[in-house]
Design a protein around this motif. Structure first.
Motif, PDB file in Angstrom:
ATOM      1  N   GLU A   1     -23.629  81.897  21.842  1.00  0.00           N
ATOM      2  CA  GLU A   1     -23.839  82.593  20.511  1.00  0.00           C
ATOM      3  C   GLU A   1     -23.791  81.438  18.839  1.00  0.00           C
ATOM      4  N   MET A   2     -23.678  82.632  18.020  1.00  0.00           N
ATOM      5  CA  MET A   2     -23.992  82.136  16.479  1.00  0.00           C
ATOM      6  C   MET A   2     -22.974  81.189  16.569  1.00  0.00           C
ATOM      7  N   VAL A   3     -22.935  79.266  15.424  1.00  0.00           N
ATOM      8  CA  VAL A   3     -22.434  79.246  15.584  1.00  0.00           C
ATOM      9  C   VAL A   3     -22.001  78.979  13.398  1.00  0.00           C
ATOM     10  N   ASP A   4     -21.004  78.068  13.024  1.00  0.00           N
ATOM     11  CA  ASP A   4     -20.221  78.082  12.151  1.00  0.00           C
ATOM     12  C   ASP A   4     -21.819  76.885  11.322  1.00  0.00           C
ATOM     13  N   GLN A   5     -21.610  77.294  10.322  1.00  0.00           N
ATOM     14  CA  GLN A   5     -23.313  75.852  10.021  1.00  0.00           C
ATOM     15  C   GLN A   5     -22.435  74.405   9.889  1.00  0.00           C
ATOM     16  N   SER A   6     -21.262  74.336   9.057  1.00  0.00           N
ATOM     17  CA  SER A   6     -20.853  73.369   8.910  1.00  0.00           C
ATOM     18  C   SER A   6     -20.339  72.075  10.028  1.00  0.00           C
ATOM     19  N   THR A   7     -20.259  72.825  10.708  1.00  0.00           N
ATOM     20  CA  THR A   7     -19.337  71.802  12.268  1.00  0.00           C
ATOM     21  C   THR A   7     -20.739  72.322  13.273  1.00  0.00           C
ATOM     22  N   ALA A   8     -21.912  72.774  12.446  1.00  0.00           N
ATOM     23  CA  ALA A   8     -23.140  73.032  13.638  1.00  0.00           C
ATOM     24  C   ALA A   8     -23.543  71.689  13.467  1.00  0.00           C
ATOM     25  N   GLU A   9     -23.187  71.267  12.148  1.00  0.00           N
ATOM     26  CA  GLU A   9     -24.316  70.070  11.096  1.00  0.00           C
ATOM     27  C   GLU A   9     -23.293  69.157  11.247  1.00  0.00           C
ATOM     28  N   THR A  10     -22.488  68.691  11.406  1.00  0.00           N
ATOM     29  CA  THR A  10     -22.220  67.618  11.847  1.00  0.00           C
ATOM     30  C   THR A  10     -22.425  66.731  12.723  1.00  0.00           C
ATOM     31  N   THR A  11     -22.999  65.686  12.498  1.00  0.00           N
ATOM     32  CA  THR A  11     -24.135  64.819  13.172  1.00  0.00           C
ATOM     33  C   THR A  11     -22.588  64.611  14.472  1.00  0.00           C
ATOM     34  N   SER A  12     -21.959  63.980  13.743  1.00  0.00           N
ATOM     35  CA  SER A  12     -20.946  63.186  15.052  1.00  0.00           C
ATOM     36  C   SER A  12     -20.525  64.393  15.572  1.00  0.00           C
TER      37      SER A  12
ATOM     38  N   GLY B   1     -28.737  54.197  24.297  1.00  0.00           N
ATOM     39  CA  GLY B   1     -28.388  53.664  22.373  1.00  0.00           C
ATOM     40  C   GLY B   1     -28.673  54.995  22.205  1.00  0.00           C
ATOM     41  N   LEU B   2     -28.658  56.044  22.460  1.00  0.00           N
ATOM     42  CA  LEU B   2     -29.933  56.715  20.849  1.00  0.00           C
ATOM     43  C   LEU B   2     -28.325  57.140  19.944  1.00  0.00           C
ATOM     44  N   GLY B   3     -27.361  57.310  20.681  1.00  0.00           N
ATOM     45  CA  GLY B   3     -25.884  57.920  19.931  1.00  0.00           C
ATOM     46  C   GLY B   3     -25.981  59.007  19.097  1.00  0.00           C
ATOM     47  N   SER B   4     -25.452  59.248  18.100  1.00  0.00           N
ATOM     48  CA  SER B   4     -25.829  60.640  17.051  1.00  0.00           C
ATOM     49  C   SER B   4     -26.640  60.339  16.559  1.00  0.00           C
ATOM     50  N   PRO B   5     -27.352  62.068  16.051  1.00  0.00           N
ATOM     51  CA  PRO B   5     -28.794  62.173  15.367  1.00  0.00           C
ATOM     52  C   PRO B   5     -28.249  61.534  13.657  1.00  0.00           C
ATOM     53  N   GLU B   6     -29.311  61.465  12.971  1.00  0.00           N
ATOM     54  CA  GLU B   6     -29.636  61.095  11.632  1.00  0.00           C
ATOM     55  C   GLU B   6     -29.442  63.054  10.548  1.00  0.00           C
ATOM     56  N   GLU B   7     -29.477  63.583  11.756  1.00  0.00           N
ATOM     57  CA  GLU B   7     -29.214  64.971  10.834  1.00  0.00           C
ATOM     58  C   GLU B   7     -29.290  66.067  12.247  1.00  0.00           C
ATOM     59  N   ALA B   8     -28.752  66.995  11.667  1.00  0.00           N
ATOM     60  CA  ALA B   8     -28.449  68.186  12.547  1.00  0.00           C
ATOM     61  C   ALA B   8     -28.622  69.219  11.224  1.00  0.00           C
ATOM     62  N   PHE B   9     -29.283  70.781  11.794  1.00  0.00           N
ATOM     63  CA  PHE B   9     -29.887  71.729  10.885  1.00  0.00           C
ATOM     64  C   PHE B   9     -29.987  72.901  11.604  1.00  0.00           C
ATOM     65  N   ARG B  10     -28.983  73.719  11.520  1.00  0.00           N
ATOM     66  CA  ARG B  10     -28.801  75.095  12.142  1.00  0.00           C
ATOM     67  C   ARG B  10     -29.827  75.912  11.662  1.00  0.00           C
ATOM     68  N   ASN B  11     -30.658  76.315  12.447  1.00  0.00           N
ATOM     69  CA  ASN B  11     -32.164  77.057  12.657  1.00  0.00           C
ATOM     70  C   ASN B  11     -31.830  79.240  11.519  1.00  0.00           C
TER      71      ASN B  11
END
Length: 549
Positions: A241-252, A259-269
């Protein structure tokens, strides 16, 4: 199919709470709790627990059920699928409220109309007074112009504002279709649907997840749905379902192993709020299997998801990674399978493969795949919308508005999103190797997936008692290696400097394209250029710089 939203004990006691109606037909019955009446003999609850029209000939069929409405803001929701292009003679009306149960008679109420003449069919909202209809609002032109499976939501405020929303994918990602003010209002006591159809569409109306009452409350958290690799460093995360922008774009909230770890950027479409695009600081390694773990993401109602993980890999698909594995071209008379045509695909790799925008072509038909990930070693059935529900119990299905295979002599070509040929088959009824089975009811099955170019020698009629093995391992599976060397069948002169070389079997296109493999005597030497002959690569065109003497 089931509604995500619930209100108290509504899901279990749909008519025991005043002012609310809910029915997802999960009990397999539409005559009780709640009771739908009208043309009962012309409807069924199918194996997918959907209400389906099951009529014959040309007609007008309806069902309705009581629904009492309280004052205040009201909401309606319904999932609707019409497996045809709607028109004036083939369309559906969803009555949000009516003053009598017989929807064929003159009445007072409000309805949604799905289908009209021309090619701009939109979701329309009407008020009906007797036999007179007043258009209140109209949605996007063409939204329901072709076969569809959508979910519709309607909100009416106490002040008289109507808002109509829809999700073209049938989910909960609603987009506004229309909004209008309408001062006249009377809350009547009936909800229902009426189908107008010609004989060819007498079984192609489907309804599910009917709700009418106060605005629904979302109490269910979002869930991780699928992952799509978009490139060397980008990954699309799809939620239910549609997700909240703030928590969706929290990279942690995202973490990958290897070895990839967390992303450097998270962007809700912004165009698809149930999707988040992740960008990692380092590229994915081709062929390596990763696992992405997601937590802490909320939906728009504030519900927090449960931690979940899904695998993904960056892998460039090669020829024969996905095979056309089974062909049911002539299902009639059926043995023990549904009487519909189907193909089965098989992922023979150890990687999840994205089939988004792949194309299957046969005859003049081209079937474009929606977003779908085929898991390692998994099977996928391809069939028509009409047959989809019948095969749902056998495994994963991708359905198309039409799906008609020739009984014999047809060429099937599977291409990836870049247009590269992944597998091609030109099947004949002689491949059954059985004079009885080739007359119908039995599928053709691939014997050895490691010999995808084996053609007639690597296919035979199914040995399964049901007539085929959709969604599972082929009944004829076995070792059947290609032990013979290919030979030149003939050489034809096609021009003063060109020839075409024919081989005895399908060839590897990567070896054919190596121009250094060709040499002619009499001073011609190597060809100057060559042309491959897809989809089977049984020949190659060679062009020389010196004219033939």
């Amino acid at each position: 199919m089931h509604m995500k939203y619930i209100l108290g004990l509504l899901l279990f006691f749909p008519l025991l709470i005043f002012g609310q109606l809910s029915d997802d037909f999960s009990d397999g019955d539409f005559t009780n709790n709640p009771a739908w009446t009208g043309d009962e003999e012309q409807f069924i609850v199918n194996v997918n627990r959907q209400l389906q029209l099951q009529s014959t000939g040309e007609g007008l069929s309806y069902l309705s059920t009581p629904a009492e409405f309280e004052d205040g803001t009201l909401e309606w929701q319904i999932w609707v699928r019409l497996n045809f292009s709607p028109s004036d003679n083939n369309n559906a009306r969803i009555y949000l409220t009516a003053d009598q149960p017989d929807l064929k008679q003159p009445l007072n109420g409000y309805f949604l109309k799905l289908g009209e003449s021309g090619s701009n069919d939109a979701i329309e909202l009407y008020r009906q007074s007797g036999t007179v209809e007043f258009l209140i609002s109209r949605g996007a032109d063409g939204f329901v112009a072709t076969a569809f499976a959508i979910r519709i939501k309607v909100i009416r405020t106490e002040e008289g504002q109507w808002s109509v929303y829809a999700d073209a994918a049938g989910g909960q990602e609603f987009l506004l279709q229309s909004v209008a003010e309408e001062s006249y209002w009377q809350a009547y006591n009936t909800v229902g649907m009426i189908c107008k159809y010609t004989s060819s569409n007498a079984t192609r109306f489907y309804f599910d997840d009917v709700y009418a009452g106060p605005p629904l409350i979302d109490n269910e958290p979002p869930a991780l749905s699928t992952l799509e690799v978009l490139g060397l460093t980008q990954l699309a995360v799809n939620f239910t379902e549609m997700v909240d922008q703030s928590t969706a774009e929290t990279t942690s909230n995202y973490f990958s192993d290897q070895g990839l770890g967390s992303p450097e950027e998270a962007f809700r479409n912004p165009g698809k709020k149930s999707q988040v695009i992740l960008t990692f600081p380092q590229p994915f390694e081709e062929g390596k299997l990763y696992n992405l773990t997601v937590q802490g993401v909320k939906d728009l109602a504030g519900n927090v998801m449960n931690m979940a993980s899904l695998p993904f890999s960056y892998y460039r698909v090669k020829a024969f990674d996905v095979l056309i594995n089974e062909i049911m071209a002539d299902p009639d008379p059926p043995v023990a399978l549904p009487n519909y045509e189907y193909l089965e695909l098989y992922n023979r790799t150890g990687y999840p493969l994205q089939l988004t925008d792949w194309v299957l072509s046969f005859g003049t038909s081209k079937k474009l795949f929606p977003a779908y990930t085929l898991q390692p070693g998994a099977h996928l059935m391809l069939t028509s919308f009409e047959a989809e529900q019948s095969f749902a119990s056998y495994g994963d299905v991708l359905a198309f508005s039409s799906f008609s295979l020739a009984n014999s002599g047809s060429t099937l070509v599977l291409r990836n999103a870049s247009g590269e040929i992944i597998h091609a088959v030109n099947y004949l009824d002689t491949w059954y190797r059985d004079g009885v089975k080739k007359n119908g009811g039995w599928s053709l099955e691939l014997i050895d997936a490691d010999n995808p170019c084996g053609e007639a020698g690597n296919w035979r009629a199914s040995n399964a008692p049901e007539g085929g093995t959709p969604g599972k391992v082929n009944s004829v599976k076995g070792s059947n290696p290609d032990a013979g060397m290919p030979e030149i069948l003939k050489v034809s002169i096609t021009g003063p400097t060109s020839i075409q070389v024919f081989f005895t079997e399908t060839m590897d296109s990567l070896s054919l394209i190596n121009i250094s493999r060709y040499q002619a005597d009499q001073g011609l030497g190597q060809p100057q250029s060559l042309q491959l002959m897809p989809p089977f690569y049984r020949s190659v065109g060679l062009n020389f710089s010196i004219p033939f003497a």
